[in-house]
Design a protein around this motif. Structure first.
Motif, PDB file in Angstrom:
ATOM      1  N   MET A  51       0.822  -1.196   0.000  1.00  0.00           N
ATOM      2  CA  MET A  51       0.000   0.000   0.000  1.00  0.00           C
ATOM      3  C   MET A  51       0.859   1.250   0.000  1.00  0.00           C
ATOM      4  N   ALA A  52       1.951   1.251   0.762  1.00  0.00           N
ATOM      5  CA  ALA A  52       2.830   2.412   0.824  1.00  0.00           C
ATOM      6  C   ALA A  52       3.493   2.648  -0.526  1.00  0.00           C
ATOM      7  N   GLN A  53       3.821   1.572  -1.216  1.00  0.00           N
ATOM      8  CA  GLN A  53       4.459   1.695  -2.519  1.00  0.00           C
ATOM      9  C   GLN A  53       3.529   2.319  -3.540  1.00  0.00           C
ATOM     10  N   SER A  54       2.246   1.962  -3.505  1.00  0.00           N
ATOM     11  CA  SER A  54       1.303   2.503  -4.481  1.00  0.00           C
ATOM     12  C   SER A  54       1.019   3.976  -4.208  1.00  0.00           C
ATOM     13  N   SER A  55       1.016   4.407  -2.928  1.00  0.00           N
ATOM     14  CA  SER A  55       0.774   5.818  -2.638  1.00  0.00           C
ATOM     15  C   SER A  55       1.962   6.661  -3.046  1.00  0.00           C
ATOM     16  N   ILE A  56       3.171   6.129  -2.937  1.00  0.00           N
ATOM     17  CA  ILE A  56       4.350   6.864  -3.391  1.00  0.00           C
ATOM     18  C   ILE A  56       4.311   7.003  -4.905  1.00  0.00           C
ATOM     19  N   ASN A  57       3.970   5.940  -5.581  1.00  0.00           N
ATOM     20  CA  ASN A  57       3.875   5.992  -7.040  1.00  0.00           C
ATOM     21  C   ASN A  57       2.763   6.953  -7.462  1.00  0.00           C
ATOM     22  N   LEU A  58       1.665   6.940  -6.736  1.00  0.00           N
ATOM     23  CA  LEU A  58       0.559   7.837  -7.056  1.00  0.00           C
ATOM     24  C   LEU A  58       0.982   9.294  -6.851  1.00  0.00           C
ATOM     25  N   SER A  59       1.724   9.547  -5.776  1.00  0.00           N
ATOM     26  CA  SER A  59       2.209  10.909  -5.523  1.00  0.00           C
ATOM     27  C   SER A  59       3.143  11.355  -6.631  1.00  0.00           C
ATOM     28  N   ARG A  60       4.024  10.470  -7.069  1.00  0.00           N
ATOM     29  CA  ARG A  60       4.940  10.818  -8.158  1.00  0.00           C
ATOM     30  C   ARG A  60       4.190  11.084  -9.449  1.00  0.00           C
ATOM     31  N   ILE A  61       3.157  10.293  -9.697  1.00  0.00           N
ATOM     32  CA  ILE A  61       2.365  10.466 -10.925  1.00  0.00           C
ATOM     33  C   ILE A  61       1.641  11.818 -10.888  1.00  0.00           C
ATOM     34  N   VAL A  62       1.070  12.153  -9.703  1.00  0.00           N
ATOM     35  CA  VAL A  62       0.356  13.428  -9.580  1.00  0.00           C
ATOM     36  C   VAL A  62       1.330  14.585  -9.760  1.00  0.00           C
ATOM     37  N   LEU A  63       2.492  14.535  -9.105  1.00  0.00           N
ATOM     38  CA  LEU A  63       3.494  15.593  -9.234  1.00  0.00           C
ATOM     39  C   LEU A  63       4.005  15.704 -10.665  1.00  0.00           C
ATOM     40  N   ALA A  64       4.198  14.599 -11.314  1.00  0.00           N
ATOM     41  CA  ALA A  64       4.655  14.608 -12.708  1.00  0.00           C
ATOM     42  C   ALA A  64       3.594  15.235 -13.606  1.00  0.00           C
ATOM     43  N   ASP A  65       2.316  14.929 -13.333  1.00  0.00           N
ATOM     44  CA  ASP A  65       1.228  15.508 -14.128  1.00  0.00           C
ATOM     45  C   ASP A  65       1.142  17.015 -13.901  1.00  0.00           C
ATOM     46  N   ILE A  66       1.298  17.431 -12.641  1.00  0.00           N
ATOM     47  CA  ILE A  66       1.274  18.871 -12.341  1.00  0.00           C
ATOM     48  C   ILE A  66       2.454  19.563 -13.016  1.00  0.00           C
ATOM     49  N   TRP A  67       3.620  18.926 -12.990  1.00  0.00           N
ATOM     50  CA  TRP A  67       4.799  19.526 -13.607  1.00  0.00           C
ATOM     51  C   TRP A  67       4.624  19.677 -15.114  1.00  0.00           C
ATOM     52  N   GLN A  68       3.906  18.752 -15.743  1.00  0.00           N
ATOM     53  CA  GLN A  68       3.647  18.872 -17.181  1.00  0.00           C
ATOM     54  C   GLN A  68       2.776  20.081 -17.486  1.00  0.00           C
ATOM     55  N   HIS A  69       1.889  20.416 -16.577  1.00  0.00           N
ATOM     56  CA  HIS A  69       0.953  21.530 -16.778  1.00  0.00           C
ATOM     57  C   HIS A  69       1.313  22.717 -15.890  1.00  0.00           C
ATOM     58  N   LYS A  70       2.618  22.932 -15.730  1.00  0.00           N
ATOM     59  CA  LYS A  70       3.069  23.996 -14.826  1.00  0.00           C
ATOM     60  C   LYS A  70       2.623  25.381 -15.287  1.00  0.00           C
TER      61      LYS A  70
END
Length: 104
Positions: free
Chosen positions: A1-20
């Motif tokens: 579960m901890a691994q999936s939340s870290i991956n989810l956080s990275r995905i969200v941050l990466a998506d935000i960075w794309q639309h900075k």
């Protein structure tokens, strides 16, 4: 579960960075809206204060005019003469009682 939340956080941050740029423009628009609200508030407050000051000026102007009228009425020659004879019991001296003093 901890691994999936870290991956989810990275995905969200990466998506935000794309639309900075969209995020930056959104923050600028929100900041601009807040400055418009504050400016409107400050303008209304100063307009209200100006109205109060104008009313105070008008009140003081009326009081000044009344004081000028009172001063004029109290300094009239006939009133001063009447007050001197009635209240202070003063009389005009006779010509033979007058003394003229000349300064050299």
């Amino acid at each position: 579960m901890a691994q999936s939340s870290i991956n989810l956080s990275r995905i969200v941050l990466a998506d935000i960075w794309q639309h900075k740029w969209i995020l930056l423009l959104t923050l600028i628009v929100i900041g601009n809206a807040m400055s418009v609200v504050y400016t409107s508030y400050a303008t209304r407050k100063q307009t209200s204060q100006l109205d109060q000051l104008l009313q105070e000026r008008d009140r003081l102007d009326i009081e000044w005019r009344n004081l000028l009228l009172e001063e004029q009425s109290k300094s009239e020659h006939s009133r001063v003469t009447r007050s001197a004879t009635k209240d202070l019991k003063m009389v005009r001296p006779l010509p033979k009682e007058e003394v003229v003093i000349r300064l050299q």
